[in-house]
Design a protein around this motif. Structure first.
Motif, PDB file in Angstrom:
ATOM      1  N   ARG A 117       0.864  -1.172   0.000  1.00 42.14           N
ATOM      2  CA  ARG A 117       0.000   0.000   0.000  1.00 42.14           C
ATOM      3  C   ARG A 117       0.900   1.221   0.000  1.00 42.14           C
ATOM      4  NH1 ARG A 117      -3.310  -1.316   5.108  1.00 42.14           N
ATOM      5  NH2 ARG A 117      -3.306   0.929   5.319  1.00 42.14           N
ATOM      6  N   ALA A 118       0.505   2.263  -0.704  1.00 37.01           N
ATOM      7  CA  ALA A 118       1.332   3.467  -0.806  1.00 37.01           C
ATOM      8  C   ALA A 118       1.618   4.076   0.561  1.00 37.01           C
ATOM      9  CB  ALA A 118       0.657   4.499  -1.708  1.00 37.01           C
ATOM     10  N   GLU A 119       0.683   3.925   1.519  1.00 33.09           N
ATOM     11  CA  GLU A 119       0.901   4.503   2.838  1.00 33.09           C
ATOM     12  C   GLU A 119       1.580   3.546   3.820  1.00 33.09           C
ATOM     13  OE1 GLU A 119      -3.445   3.047   3.054  1.00 33.09           O
ATOM     14  OE2 GLU A 119      -2.331   4.217   1.615  1.00 33.09           O
ATOM     15  N   CYS A 120       2.060   2.415   3.337  1.00 33.29           N
ATOM     16  CA  CYS A 120       2.763   1.441   4.182  1.00 33.29           C
ATOM     17  C   CYS A 120       4.002   2.087   4.818  1.00 33.29           C
ATOM     18  CB  CYS A 120       3.179   0.236   3.344  1.00 33.29           C
ATOM     19  SG  CYS A 120       4.156  -0.991   4.246  1.00 33.29           S
ATOM     20  N   GLY A 121       4.213   1.809   6.075  1.00 32.30           N
ATOM     21  CA  GLY A 121       5.371   2.349   6.776  1.00 32.30           C
ATOM     22  C   GLY A 121       6.697   1.906   6.187  1.00 32.30           C
ATOM     23  N   ASN A 122       6.735   0.742   5.551  1.00 28.57           N
ATOM     24  CA  ASN A 122       7.975   0.243   4.961  1.00 28.57           C
ATOM     25  C   ASN A 122       8.339   0.937   3.650  1.00 28.57           C
ATOM     26  OD1 ASN A 122       8.472  -1.615   7.012  1.00 28.57           O
ATOM     27  ND2 ASN A 122       7.189  -3.157   6.032  1.00 28.57           N
ATOM     28  N   VAL A 123       7.393   1.608   3.027  1.00 29.03           N
ATOM     29  CA  VAL A 123       7.651   2.267   1.747  1.00 29.03           C
ATOM     30  C   VAL A 123       8.697   3.365   1.896  1.00 29.03           C
ATOM     31  CG1 VAL A 123       6.606   3.727  -0.047  1.00 29.03           C
ATOM     32  CG2 VAL A 123       5.458   1.642   0.700  1.00 29.03           C
ATOM     33  N   THR A 124       8.705   4.049   3.018  1.00 25.49           N
ATOM     34  CA  THR A 124       9.692   5.107   3.256  1.00 25.49           C
ATOM     35  C   THR A 124      11.106   4.561   3.124  1.00 25.49           C
ATOM     36  OG1 THR A 124       8.161   6.188   4.763  1.00 25.49           O
ATOM     37  CG2 THR A 124      10.452   6.864   4.898  1.00 25.49           C
ATOM     38  N   GLU A 125      11.357   3.427   3.725  1.00 27.29           N
ATOM     39  CA  GLU A 125      12.680   2.804   3.657  1.00 27.29           C
ATOM     40  C   GLU A 125      12.988   2.335   2.231  1.00 27.29           C
ATOM     41  OE1 GLU A 125      16.376   1.614   4.846  1.00 27.29           O
ATOM     42  OE2 GLU A 125      14.938   2.749   6.045  1.00 27.29           O
ATOM     43  N   LEU A 126      11.989   1.802   1.550  1.00 29.77           N
ATOM     44  CA  LEU A 126      12.184   1.279   0.202  1.00 29.77           C
ATOM     45  C   LEU A 126      12.456   2.388  -0.813  1.00 29.77           C
ATOM     46  CD1 LEU A 126       9.326  -1.395   0.170  1.00 29.77           C
ATOM     47  CD2 LEU A 126      11.757  -1.768   0.611  1.00 29.77           C
ATOM     48  N   ARG A 127      12.019   3.600  -0.525  1.00 30.45           N
ATOM     49  CA  ARG A 127      12.229   4.730  -1.444  1.00 30.45           C
ATOM     50  C   ARG A 127      13.715   5.055  -1.619  1.00 30.45           C
ATOM     51  NH1 ARG A 127       7.482   6.689  -3.124  1.00 30.45           N
ATOM     52  NH2 ARG A 127       5.734   6.719  -1.692  1.00 30.45           N
ATOM     53  N   LYS A 128      14.545   4.536  -0.739  1.00 31.66           N
ATOM     54  CA  LYS A 128      15.991   4.773  -0.839  1.00 31.66           C
ATOM     55  C   LYS A 128      16.618   4.029  -2.010  1.00 31.66           C
ATOM     56  CE  LYS A 128      16.439   5.620   4.106  1.00 31.66           C
ATOM     57  NZ  LYS A 128      16.965   5.127   5.381  1.00 31.66           N
ATOM     58  N   SER A 129      15.843   3.100  -2.625  1.00 31.48           N
ATOM     59  CA  SER A 129      16.343   2.334  -3.774  1.00 31.48           C
ATOM     60  C   SER A 129      15.396   2.518  -4.960  1.00 31.48           C
ATOM     61  CB  SER A 129      16.442   0.849  -3.411  1.00 31.48           C
ATOM     62  OG  SER A 129      17.261   0.651  -2.298  1.00 31.48           O
TER      63      SER A 129
END
Length: 130
Positions: free
Chosen positions: A26-38
């Motif tokens: 989901r776009a609002e998933c808390g893990n997406v922030t970390e994944l945006r680094k790649s």
């Protein structure tokens, strides 16, 4: 992704994961922030026009701690024709309890129906999708 359990209709993002393929969050998933680094591992994705099936979703239900509360909440979920896969007490004291339900729904509309039915119960303090 098992961290956020996307449903048809949710805004989603795809991430290429080694050994797993494309993982949908989901776009609002808390893990997406970390994944945006790649950013090189991001994959453009979206839901198809006609998606069907059952999807697992987690609900946190805060209730008054009284006898029969679990049965009342489970009955409301069943009345919405959602299947309960797992139930776990997260917190509990003399006055209230927090219960996590893993349920199967068809889409966001089905989930909204489940949440409405659960919220109507007098013993329910609050309901939220996890």
């Amino acid at each position: 992704a098992t961290c956020c359990h996307p449903l048809p209709g949710d805004e989603i993002v795809g991430f290429l994961s080694s050994g797993k393929g494309i993982v949908v969050h989901r776009a609002e998933c808390g893990n997406v922030t970390e994944l945006r680094k790649s950013p090189e591992r991001w994959v453009p994705i979206g839901w198809g026009r006609e998606v069907s099936g059952e999807y697992s979703v987690l609900l946190r239900v805060d209730v008054e701690n009284k006898p029969g509360v679990l049965a009342q909440v489970a009955a409301a979920i069943a009345e919405a024709t959602a299947n309960i896969d797992n139930v776990e007490y997260l917190e509990r004291d003399l006055r209230s309890a927090a219960i996590r339900f893993s349920i199967d729904v068809h889409d966001r509309k089905h989930l909204a129906d489940v949440i409405r039915r659960v919220r109507r119960l007098q013993v329910v303090i609050g309901v939220q999708r996890i």
